[in-house]
Design a protein around this motif. Structure first.
Motif, PDB file in Angstrom:
ATOM      1  N   TYR A 193      44.148  40.851  23.095  1.00 52.18           N
ATOM      2  CA  TYR A 193      42.814  40.406  22.655  1.00 52.18           C
ATOM      3  C   TYR A 193      41.783  41.521  22.796  1.00 52.18           C
ATOM      4  N   TYR A 194      42.112  42.591  23.507  1.00 52.68           N
ATOM      5  CA  TYR A 194      41.210  43.750  23.569  1.00 52.68           C
ATOM      6  C   TYR A 194      41.194  44.509  22.235  1.00 52.68           C
ATOM      7  N   ASP A 195      42.231  44.315  21.409  1.00 51.20           N
ATOM      8  CA  ASP A 195      42.272  44.981  20.106  1.00 51.20           C
ATOM      9  C   ASP A 195      41.801  44.059  18.983  1.00 51.20           C
TER      10      ASP A 195
ATOM     11  N   ILE B 188      35.982  45.499  37.397  1.00 47.15           N
ATOM     12  CA  ILE B 188      35.857  44.039  37.385  1.00 47.15           C
ATOM     13  C   ILE B 188      34.380  43.675  37.407  1.00 47.15           C
ATOM     14  N   GLU B 189      34.057  42.689  36.557  1.00 46.80           N
ATOM     15  CA  GLU B 189      32.688  42.231  36.415  1.00 46.80           C
ATOM     16  C   GLU B 189      32.350  41.180  37.462  1.00 46.80           C
ATOM     17  N   HIS B 190      31.072  41.164  37.832  1.00 47.35           N
ATOM     18  CA  HIS B 190      30.567  40.147  38.753  1.00 47.35           C
ATOM     19  C   HIS B 190      29.168  39.748  38.298  1.00 47.35           C
TER      20      HIS B 190
ATOM     21  N   ALA C 122      29.351  50.066  30.019  1.00 44.41           N
ATOM     22  CA  ALA C 122      28.611  49.079  29.215  1.00 44.41           C
ATOM     23  C   ALA C 122      29.405  47.779  29.123  1.00 44.41           C
ATOM     24  N   HIS C 123      30.723  47.899  29.012  1.00 43.94           N
ATOM     25  CA  HIS C 123      31.603  46.727  28.951  1.00 43.94           C
ATOM     26  C   HIS C 123      31.463  45.892  30.234  1.00 43.94           C
ATOM     27  N   GLU C 124      31.637  46.544  31.368  1.00 43.51           N
ATOM     28  CA  GLU C 124      31.578  45.801  32.639  1.00 43.51           C
ATOM     29  C   GLU C 124      30.181  45.217  32.843  1.00 43.51           C
ATOM     30  N   TYR C 125      29.163  45.963  32.452  1.00 45.73           N
ATOM     31  CA  TYR C 125      27.798  45.447  32.625  1.00 45.73           C
ATOM     32  C   TYR C 125      27.561  44.235  31.724  1.00 45.73           C
ATOM     33  N   PHE C 126      27.960  44.319  30.436  1.00 51.65           N
ATOM     34  CA  PHE C 126      27.692  43.204  29.510  1.00 51.65           C
ATOM     35  C   PHE C 126      28.418  41.925  29.949  1.00 51.65           C
ATOM     36  N   HIS C 127      29.510  42.096  30.689  1.00 51.23           N
ATOM     37  CA  HIS C 127      30.245  40.935  31.220  1.00 51.23           C
ATOM     38  C   HIS C 127      29.384  40.044  32.120  1.00 51.23           C
ATOM     39  N   HIS C 128      28.318  40.592  32.725  1.00 51.97           N
ATOM     40  CA  HIS C 128      27.520  39.703  33.587  1.00 51.97           C
ATOM     41  C   HIS C 128      26.902  38.601  32.734  1.00 51.97           C
TER      42      HIS C 128
ATOM     43  N   SER D  82      35.496  36.240  25.677  1.00 50.00           N
ATOM     44  CA  SER D  82      35.041  36.863  26.928  1.00 50.00           C
ATOM     45  C   SER D  82      35.390  38.347  26.998  1.00 50.00           C
ATOM     46  N   GLU D  83      36.576  38.706  26.545  1.00 44.00           N
ATOM     47  CA  GLU D  83      36.980  40.118  26.592  1.00 44.00           C
ATOM     48  C   GLU D  83      36.789  40.809  25.236  1.00 44.00           C
ATOM     49  N   GLY D  84      37.287  40.168  24.178  1.00 42.76           N
ATOM     50  CA  GLY D  84      37.216  40.807  22.852  1.00 42.76           C
ATOM     51  C   GLY D  84      35.784  41.104  22.432  1.00 42.76           C
TER      52      GLY D  84
HETATM   53 ZN   LIG Z   1      36.443  43.095  30.333  1.00 45.15          ZN
END
Ligand SMILES: [Zn+2]
Length: 516
Positions: A402-404, A268-270, A297-303, A331-333
């Motif tokens: 939406y992840y795909d 989970i991103e914060h 990288a995914h969780e990090y880019f979410h910030h 946000s996710e895709g």
């Molecule tokens: Zn995500």
């Protein structure tokens, strides 16, 4: 009182005329500044519960409703944290017990009768070691804050202090919360949104040597990370942070902490941290390493993308009902899309790794019947009902993930913008504009119309067909958009380079891949 900033002449005048009223005001101002405080202890971790004591001051009123969120931002599902709360008790001044009642699943109504101080005690039973839920056992404690800390209804703006009392055999606490100088394991949050955005891990944790990017410190702290090449991993982590932050061109936090909670699945991103499941043994194989680094990288880019570049609906958070948006495909895709690009541009992944990831998303989307029934916008909106990856178990699959489809459509937008601008602009420019114009300047999220305006004005043209891929189930014309980047796709969804690209196609492919 006409003013709160009493000074000079006004002050002496007031002292003479209404000394008592002034004293009361100053006293109440001082007391109101006292944060709500929590002390969390865990004397018997093998019993799987945290003991929590909450203290509130000056919450005027005959009754006060204390509430537990029903979800935690970043994980768009109802988790019913309140069912884990037990042994609730509340006292006023002098330890006098106060009456209380439950008024719904996540609300405790306290008959406080204007008590100046409330002390609330409860325990949180924990069940599952997972990034979204609190967990405690004899090896570590993980506080997913929305599942542990009550808030007074309508008082989310209150500052909060948290004191962690780790089990006696444990030495470390990891969190993105600010520390309070001179007080061990004591942390401060300016309000509940910050508190609920900062998970806390305690145990005998392992910290890798911190590194800086643009002078800003980054830490990696883990429970049971296993054996792996730590120098190489730290090097990879630094490359990921450098490459991701170069896309936006600004780092918004004072420090960032990767909090690894042990083997498992999910992250989970914060805003200034992420909690990730982590097993260093995965780094031993090339595929496992890429999978794990993609995920990080995914969780990090979410910030950036979702914590700061965000749909307007994702803030302020409604902890009672959840927040629904049709833009989780952004946000996710797009975060999935950027995890691939970050690893490629950082020199960690190769071109074939990027192509393989895109292929797996196209295959997952194109080979299921859900594509004929549900649009990306609908999948975003219905995630609370369908789950993050769409529904399973129905006789006919009528949902998509939406992840795909999200990363695939993101790539097509990227190619279209590059094509329309003679490779002068890209999806990166869209992300930078969203960050600057909405997060930094307007200090809010964007609407669907605003997002479309930013995308199309960056491209310099309308992109109706691409937006149909968001709002309808229209069949995707891969060939047209892939060709913009000099790419083709075979019947098995494998991307290949075209034999004789023209100059624009070649230059788009080169910049997209991050090649010099
Ligand atoms: Zn995500």
């Amino acid at each position: 009182m006409p003013r709160l900033s009493v000074c000079g002449i006004q002050f002496s005048f007031l002292v003479k005329t209404n000394y008592l009223a002034l004293l009361c005001l100053l006293l109440s101002l001082t007391m109101a500044a006292q944060p709500i405080s929590f002390t969390v202890s865990m004397d018997n971790p093998a019993a799987h519960y945290f003991r929590v004591v909450m203290q509130c001051h000056n919450l005027a009123g005959k009754t006060i409703d204390l509430k537990m969120p029903v979800w935690t931002p970043g994980y768009y599902q109802r988790l019913n944290f309140a069912r884990n709360l037990d042994s609730f008790a509340v006292t006023g001044e002098n330890g006098r017990a106060l009456a209380w009642e439950k008024t719904d699943d996540n609300t405790w109504r306290v008959h406080s009768n204007d008590a100046a101080t409330l002390t609330v005690a409860y325990i949180i039973n924990t069940r599952r070691a997972f990034v979204a839920t609190p967990f405690l056992d004899s090896t570590r404690g993980y506080i997913s804050p929305a599942g542990v800390f009550l808030h007074p209804a309508g008082q989310l703006h209150q500052p909060v202090q948290v004191i962690i009392q780790p089990f006696r055999a444990w030495k470390n606490v990891a969190t993105g919360l600010d520390t309070v100088a001179g007080k061990p394991f004591t942390y401060a949050a300016s309000d509940y949104d910050m508190l609920y955005d900062c998970p806390i891990l305690t145990g005998n944790l392992e910290e890798l040597p911190p590194f800086t990017v643009s002078g800003i410190p980054h830490r990696f702290i883990a429970y049971n990370p296993g054996n792996f090449d730590k120098a190489q991993f730290t090097n990879d982590l630094k490359k990921i942070v450098k490459t991701a932050s170069a896309i936006i061109g600004h780092i918004p936090y004072k420090q960032y902490t990767f909090i690894a909670i042990g083997p498992g699945a999910g992250g989970i991103e914060h805003a200034n941290s992420t909690t990730i499941s982590f097993n260093g043994a995965a780094l031993h194989s090339p595929e496992g390493r890429l999978r794990l680094l993609n995920f990080i990288a995914h969780e990090y880019f979410h910030h950036y993308n979702v914590k700061r570049i965000r749909p307007i609906e994702l803030g302020p958070f409604d902890y009672d009902n959840g927040n629904r948006t049709k833009m989780l495909w952004v946000s996710e895709g797009l975060t999935v899309y950027y995890e691939y690009l970050i690893l490629k541009r950082a020199g960690i992944a190769a071109e074939e790794d990027l192509f393989r990831n895109i292929r797996s998303n196209i295959t997952a989307f194109e080979t299921k019947t859900g594509k004929l029934h549900q649009s990306l916008a609908e999948a975003s909106y219905e995630t609370w009902r369908d789950g993050p990856f769409g529904r399973t178990g129905d006789s006919v699959n009528k949902t998509i993930s939406y992840y795909d489809k999200g990363p695939v459509v993101g790539m097509l937008f990227d190619f279209a913008i590059r094509h329309e601008t003679n490779n002068q602009k890209s999806l990166d420019d869209v992300m930078r504009r969203l960050y600057r114009e909405f997060y930094q300047q307007k200090k809010r999220g964007f609407t669907e119309e605003e997002l479309r305006e930013v995308v199309e004005s960056t491209a310099g043209t309308k992109l109706d067909e691409l937006f149909e891929y968001i709002y309808t189930t229209r069949e995707i014309n891969y060939r047209k958009y892939l060709a913009y980047a000099g790419l083709a796709m075979d019947s098995g969804y494998q991307l290949t380079r075209m034999q004789h690209p023209d100059a624009l196609q070649a230059s788009i492919l080169k910049t997209w891949l991050g090649e010099k």
